[in-house]
Design an enzyme around this catalytic site. Sequence first.
Site, PDB file in Angstrom:
ATOM      1  CG  ASP A  10     -32.164  13.522  40.721  1.00 23.13           C
ATOM      2  OD1 ASP A  10     -33.159  14.257  40.860  1.00 23.13           O
ATOM      3  OD2 ASP A  10     -31.578  12.994  41.680  1.00 23.13           O
ATOM      4  CG  ASP A 104     -37.009  16.507  41.593  1.00 20.54           C
ATOM      5  OD1 ASP A 104     -37.824  15.570  41.641  1.00 20.54           O
ATOM      6  OD2 ASP A 104     -36.204  16.755  42.503  1.00 20.54           O
ATOM      7  CD  GLU A 105     -36.213  10.985  41.131  1.00 19.65           C
ATOM      8  OE1 GLU A 105     -35.250  10.278  40.779  1.00 19.65           O
ATOM      9  OE2 GLU A 105     -36.627  11.027  42.306  1.00 19.65           O
TER      10      GLU A 105
END
Length: 352
Positions: A10, A104-105
């Site tokens: 993350d 983003d993860e």
Amino acid sequence: MSLRKIIHIDMDAFYASVELREQPHLKGRPVVVAWEGARSVICAASYEARQFGLHSAMSVATVKRLCPQAVYVPPHFDLYRQVSAQIHAVFRRYTDLIEPLSLDEAYLDVTRNFKNIPYAGEVAKEIRAAIFAETGLTASAGIAPNKFLAKIASDWRKPNGQFVLPPHKVMAFLETLPLGKIPGAGKVTLKKMQSLGMRTAGDLRRFERGELLNHFGRYGYRLYDLARGTDEHPVKAERERLQISTEITLPEDLPLGQAAGHLPHLAEDLWRQITRKNVEAQSVTLKLKTYDFRIITRTLTYSSVLPDCAALLQAAQMLMARVPPQTEDAFRLIGIGVGRLVPKNQQQDLWA
């Protein structure tokens, strides 16, 4: 307990961190990523901004009240996708079992990794170091036997840290885990849990499956397993999409009207993707996920292609109007997608 080695990566305040990398003179100031306007909601907040209680999905009006000195930076989604591609290139050096959750993860299954590193914690450390070296951005990681536990673990040492949860420590970890840490347990669910005397996952584990089903509907199945650290869902490698879509998981459950505030920037993001891929679309789908993980979708199909972003947003808003405004429902995800894709200029440029 599964012997898989799952990493949840993350990125730390991703959108805001990318903007700070591009504009280093703003470092140390409370930065929010948003179009400045009374009806807008913010996409992201830097860690300095979070100290004032700011978070994504908050209205700009609330931001102005809580933090008048906040600095507004407009989002640059093409840049975020470019940086995300760099990050995924790092992932692919270690495994091809990569399940993106957003820009983003992602989940990574490194049980059998390309470098034959026996310890998943070492894999995560190498990945985080490579991401920082190549992008200048920090990432946090959770390492555990399954996806559910890895996601919880990634939040444990944020920002720029990692937490390893080995199988033999899972039960002790869950015994004192606050219920608010369970993915999907939003305000409505938590309120009901508290009314039943639950405070931790350990408390939740003392309820039988039938009791949980009675109180929480089909989400009770999921809660029963999660309270025991069980999650057999595999890491699903990304597949070629038959449609183009964008969505956002909200930091807290929101009523329908507030969730709708995200439609303008979602439409902007989606239109950029459509333009970059040089395609046109004839259908629009709205996706909503409720606090108890029910999925609601609505679709509009046209006889000709969408001419511009304004038409896309209008279609999404029309679909939102078709969702019954049930006051007991709170939403944790909103997204829009387009389908019936054709190469640009193949269709007549008409709007039906």
